[in-house]
Write an enzyme that holds these catalytic residues in place. Structure first.
Site, PDB file in Angstrom:
ATOM      1  N   ASP A   1       7.197 -11.188 -15.040  1.00 18.18           N
ATOM      2  CA  ASP A   1       7.150 -12.629 -14.799  1.00 18.18           C
ATOM      3  C   ASP A   1       8.248 -13.366 -15.551  1.00 18.18           C
ATOM      4  O   ASP A   1       8.831 -14.314 -15.030  1.00 18.18           O
ATOM      5  CB  ASP A   1       5.772 -13.187 -15.178  1.00 18.18           C
ATOM      6  CG  ASP A   1       4.771 -12.961 -14.063  1.00 18.18           C
ATOM      7  OD1 ASP A   1       5.151 -13.172 -12.892  1.00 18.18           O
ATOM      8  OD2 ASP A   1       3.634 -12.544 -14.348  1.00 18.18           O
TER       9      ASP A   1
ATOM     10  N   HIS B   1       0.818  -1.209   0.000  1.00 19.81           N
ATOM     11  CA  HIS B   1       0.000   0.000   0.000  1.00 19.81           C
ATOM     12  C   HIS B   1       0.852   1.259   0.000  1.00 19.81           C
ATOM     13  O   HIS B   1       0.629   2.193  -0.758  1.00 19.81           O
ATOM     14  CB  HIS B   1      -0.911  -0.008   1.228  1.00 19.81           C
ATOM     15  CG  HIS B   1      -1.393   1.356   1.579  1.00 19.81           C
ATOM     16  ND1 HIS B   1      -2.328   2.012   0.816  1.00 19.81           N
ATOM     17  CD2 HIS B   1      -1.010   2.220   2.534  1.00 19.81           C
ATOM     18  CE1 HIS B   1      -2.528   3.206   1.316  1.00 19.81           C
ATOM     19  NE2 HIS B   1      -1.740   3.365   2.354  1.00 19.81           N
TER      20      HIS B   1
ATOM     21  N   GLU C   1       5.566 -14.670 -20.909  1.00 19.20           N
ATOM     22  CA  GLU C   1       6.096 -14.441 -19.563  1.00 19.20           C
ATOM     23  C   GLU C   1       6.577 -15.734 -18.918  1.00 19.20           C
ATOM     24  O   GLU C   1       7.071 -15.723 -17.802  1.00 19.20           O
ATOM     25  CB  GLU C   1       5.082 -13.703 -18.684  1.00 19.20           C
ATOM     26  CG  GLU C   1       3.676 -14.206 -18.759  1.00 19.20           C
ATOM     27  CD  GLU C   1       2.677 -13.312 -18.013  1.00 19.20           C
ATOM     28  OE1 GLU C   1       3.097 -12.330 -17.379  1.00 19.20           O
ATOM     29  OE2 GLU C   1       1.475 -13.627 -18.059  1.00 19.20           O
TER      30      GLU C   1
ATOM     31  N   CYS D   1       5.213  -5.272 -22.234  1.00 20.99           N
ATOM     32  CA  CYS D   1       4.335  -4.564 -21.296  1.00 20.99           C
ATOM     33  C   CYS D   1       4.812  -4.722 -19.855  1.00 20.99           C
ATOM     34  O   CYS D   1       4.202  -4.192 -18.939  1.00 20.99           O
ATOM     35  CB  CYS D   1       2.890  -5.032 -21.433  1.00 20.99           C
ATOM     36  SG  CYS D   1       2.662  -6.769 -21.054  1.00 20.99           S
TER      37      CYS D   1
END
Ligand code: PEP
Ligand code: MG
Length: 844
Positions: free
Chosen positions: A718, A456, A694, A765
């Site tokens: 990944d 967070h 990935e 990406c």
């Protein structure tokens, strides 16, 4: 004087034996105070386990120690957190300094009162001088007071500190901030820190002194809040010890205390703490400021309830109030990441499993506070132990919401933090509720011990554009409030008391960066074309309509990755067709007919669990039922998503992308499903279908995938973790899990080659595309599209314009031949036209 005779310690009371490991208090279970045994008492008088002299007896009479004739010191602590009872429920029958015989009563206690008013009655008997011992075998797990319990070997420990080792240094007077003085817990923290130094260290209160490495001796000082204390030290590390222990004492020794003024400077010259701490960049940038420690309030709860109806009503009312507060916070922060987090918290408040578990405890006679605390803490612990970084972060959300409701049940008000200008917040972990109460205009940066780049605080820091470091060593929590620091998140460092020259240099480089950002922004609408005229598409990674709108204003040329899973997470039911279709259509409308929209199908699984898709716990969720694997196991979910995506067919240049593809069969089954849905809807054409590269298997087999796809998009986050076998969220591997590793670059090269041989385009990406340093190598390898984090679109476009494609190709070939990611980075830095520090990836 030591002997080697074994010594028997008798059970100080009757009860059920428990290993220390099971004591729900880390100070005891981690043996910070000392090793020993725990007893859940059935009698109400604590007796001497050995003959000797009473060394410590707390004013509150909840703890006492006896030192035997051979120097073995045994501490007994009745109950957990019983210091807060301030003596109520305890009657001492001896005095400090009094000689006692084995079995003699020391303290009477009222077990009922303590059970009702303290955290627990569990009683500890600990050998605090560190001698080895064995448990004397018993018939059962129950002991009777006076029964032989432990056999202690002597002769290894027990030496008194304070040998004379050269001159003695003293700190200045320090005012003790802890509400209950140095009772067992903070004393243990202080003593443990003192043990880390090669020095004889004493803590002084008026005329009395204690060996600072002995918990019992510190407790015997009977300190209270506001006492004036002094630390002295002699020996090779005396100066370091004074500095560190002064700061620790002022910071509360692990307890939450009011902010203290800048510490008195101890008489040492050299700083004890390192002058630089290493962490992991969670949000880039650098800034100077002052430390403000943010600690979590500790809340005491009583276990027994006052009746089912009363307690349930209390819980319901608190849940209601929490709900209102979260709603208000959401509207205050509408449209921001904060708002999404608070909405997820609201969902947790309505979670039927949590509510049922709490209800069951209330029905068993527990208080609302106990029931709610136990339920949320137990679930959070399960999340934490799942081994998944993402679940561990959900655990934090759960604890945060748990704490919010608990405070409402107990009527405890929020702590109001009075922040100085340029506050650098330091915390074990920062929760959304804590940060919601802070004046962000005064915050200059964040430093946390826990949390990863997806926590967070990292998300918040990036949204606020503030530098943030996570994974910093725990000792950072001992830094005194007001300590001047330089937070250089770009290099992952926190510098203490930085020299003014360094601050100036940093400021100058920050100014240069700002000037560059302004220029990039002004030119963001221009195409990303290399100096020799090669055009590259720069599109955006998005999760919401707001992201798409922002991307368009920053020069984004399309959407290269719509993370559709954000629609599915943190809710009790899957999004329906209409809700999904509404989002995809709104995004498609915002983009218009001429731009690409790449919608990635649901990419969740063991690491990002869904409440409505029950799954067995996986030992290695990143290697488990993720992405397309989960969707093919639940084809209905995928079919529904295809139908919803197809609702925006014709509105934009629609592309559908499958995540985590490993096998050709996965692509084929998904394509068949998509074709069927297109036919069922009677659509004139099928959207483009591509896969993410990935998984190394897919990159290695790209030549077989290429004829069957319309495009590839490489997920370097990944692909890097799977190629290097390094968890992408592992704080200690963060600097090594680098997408510029030659092995990852070789897989990218292979993928591009295979795609181009079949006339298909390749995008990237993953976070590597958002890194300016990586741009020339990706261009040189032939990548056609860079899909990047929205705020970085102008910088990446500007970067493309600075390179010549031929030069990029040469550089890419050189990069493929390097030995390590560092070598690749060095190569790129040397050739960079601006030779500036790399922009750090914003999403990793
Ligand atoms: C990636 O793996 O690089 C990627 C873009 O997907 P995600 O980060 O959502 O797993
Ligand atoms: Mg991925």
């Amino acid at each position: 004087m030591n002997t080697t005779q074994p010594l028997q310690l008798l059970a100080p009371l009757s009860g059920v034996l428990m290993p220390l490991d099971n004591v729900p208090d880390p100070v005891f279970s981690n043996r910070v105070v000392g090793d020993g045994i725990c007893i859940d008492p059935t009698s109400q008088t604590l007796c001497a386990p050995l003959s000797g002299v009473v060394g410590t007896l707390q004013d509150s009479a909840h703890a006492v120690s006896v030192t035997g004739d051979n120097g073995v010191q045994v501490l007994m602590h009745i109950g957990l957190d019983t210091v807060n009872l301030a003596g109520k429920g305890f009657t001492s029958r001896v005095e400090i300094g009094q000689r006692v015989e084995v079995g003699q009563p020391l303290i009477d206690f009222d077990a009922d009162y303590i059970a009702l008013h303290a955290r627990s009655l569990l009683t500890l008997m600990l050998v605090v001088t560190g001698e080895d011992f064995i448990l004397i075998p018993a018939q059962s797990s129950c002991v009777e007071s006076g029964q032989p319990l432990l056999q202690v070997s002597q002769g290894t420990q027990g030496q008194d500190a304070q040998a004379q080792q050269g001159s003695v240094l003293f700190s200045k007077a320090l005012i003790l901030p802890n509400d209950s003085g140095l009772h067992a817990r903070p004393a243990a923290v202080f003593a443990q820190a003192a043990k880390g130094f090669d020095a004889d260290i004493c803590l002084h209160k008026q005329q009395a002194s204690a060996n600072a490495k002995s918990v019992v001796a510190i407790m015997a000082l009977q300190t209270g809040q506001g006492d004036s204390l002094q630390i002295s030290a002699a020996g090779p590390q005396a100066e370091q010890a004074l500095e560190a222990l002064t700061q620790l004492l002022l910071a509360g020794c692990g307890e939450s205390v009011r902010a203290q003024p800048t510490p008195e400077v101890p008489m040492c010259v050299e700083p004890a703490t390192p002058d630089r701490w290493q962490g992991v960049c969670a949000s880039p940038g650098s800034v100077s400021g002052v430390v403000v420690q943010i600690a979590t309030q500790t809340l005491e709860v009583q276990e027994p309830g006052a009746g089912i109806e009363t307690e349930q009503a209390l819980l319901d009312q608190a849940l209601n109030q929490a709900n209102q507060a979260l709603k208000a916070l959401q509207s205050e922060s509408a449209g921001s990441v904060q708002a999404q987090i608070f909405s997820a918290h609201q969902e947790l408040l309505e979670d039927p499993t949590l509510l049922e578990q709490a209800r069951n405890l209330i029905v068993e006679g527990k208080s609302a506070a106990f029931a709610w605390k136990t339920t949320t803490e137990t679930t959070a612990r399960q999340f934490q132990q799942s081994g998944s970084a993402l679940l561990a972060e959900r655990a934090m959300d759960l604890s945060d919401v748990g704490h919010r409701v608990l405070k409402l049940i107990l009527g405890v008000r929020d702590h109001v933090w009075d922040l100085p200008e340029q506050a650098i917040l330091v915390a074990a972990q920062l929760t959304p509720s804590q940060t919601a109460n802070l004046d962000t205009s005064r915050i200059a940066g964040f430093v946390t011990v826990g949390g990863g780049a997806t926590s967070h605080v990292a998300i918040l820091a990036r949204a606020l554009g503030l530098p943030s470091l996570c994974g910093v060593p725990e000792q950072v929590l001992t830094l005194a409030n007001g300590t001047p620091v330089l937070l250089d998140a770009d290099s992952g460092e926190l510098h203490l008391n930085p020299d003014p020259m360094r601050i100036e240099q940093l400021q100058a480089s920050r100014d240069r960066q700002l000037r560059r950002q302004r220029r990039d922004l002004e030119q963001s609408a221009l195409a990303a074309r290399t100096l020799d005229g090669h055009r590259v598409e720069v599109s955006a990674n998005v999760g919401s309509l707001q992201d798409v709108e922002q991307a368009m204003t920053l020069g984004g040329e399309g959407v290269g990755l719509l993370r559709s899973e954000l629609l599915y997470l943190d809710r009790a039911h899957p999004p329906g067709h209409d809700e999904q279709a509404a989002l995809y259509s709104a995004v498609a409308r915002a983009l218009g007919a001429e731009r690409n929209l790449v919608v990635r199908t649901l990419d969740v699984g063991g690491d990002k669990p869904l409440a409505y898709v029950p799954m067995a716990r996986e030992a290695n969720p990143f290697l488990g039922m993720r992405g397309i694997r989960l969707c093919l196991e639940r084809p209905q979910l995928l079919r529904e998503q295809f139908r919803a995506i197809l609702a925006c067919s014709g509105m934009t240049r629609l592309h559908i992308m499958l995540p985590m593809v490993t096998q050709l069969s996965e692509l084929r089954v998904a394509r068949q499903m998509l074709d069927e849905e297109v036919r069922n809807l009677g659509l004139p054409q099928t959207p483009k279908l591509g896969i993410m590269i990935e998984v190394p298997a897919a990159a290695l087999m790209a030549d077989l995938f290429a004829p069957e796809v319309d495009f590839f998009s490489i997920g370097t986050n990944d692909l890097t973790q799977y190629t290097l076998a390094m968890d992408r969220d592992h704080p200690r591997l963060a600097s090594q899990a680098d997408g510029l590793h030659p092995s990852v670059l070789r897989l990218i090269a292979r993928t591009v080659e295979a795609a181009h041989a079949h006339g298909k385009w390749v995008g990237v990406c993953g976070a590597l595309a958002s890194e300016t340093l990586a741009v020339p190598v990706l261009l040189g390898l032939g990548v056609d599209e860079l899909s990047v984090s929205v705020p970085l679109i102008p910088a990446i476009k500007a970067c493309v314009r600075e390179w010549d494609l031929r030069e990029c190709r040469t550089l890419a070939q050189q990069a493929l031949g390097q030995e390590s990611a560092e070598q690749v980075r060095d190569l790129l830095r040397i050739h960079s036209p601006t030779a500036s520090p790399a922009t750090l990836a914003m999403e990793h």
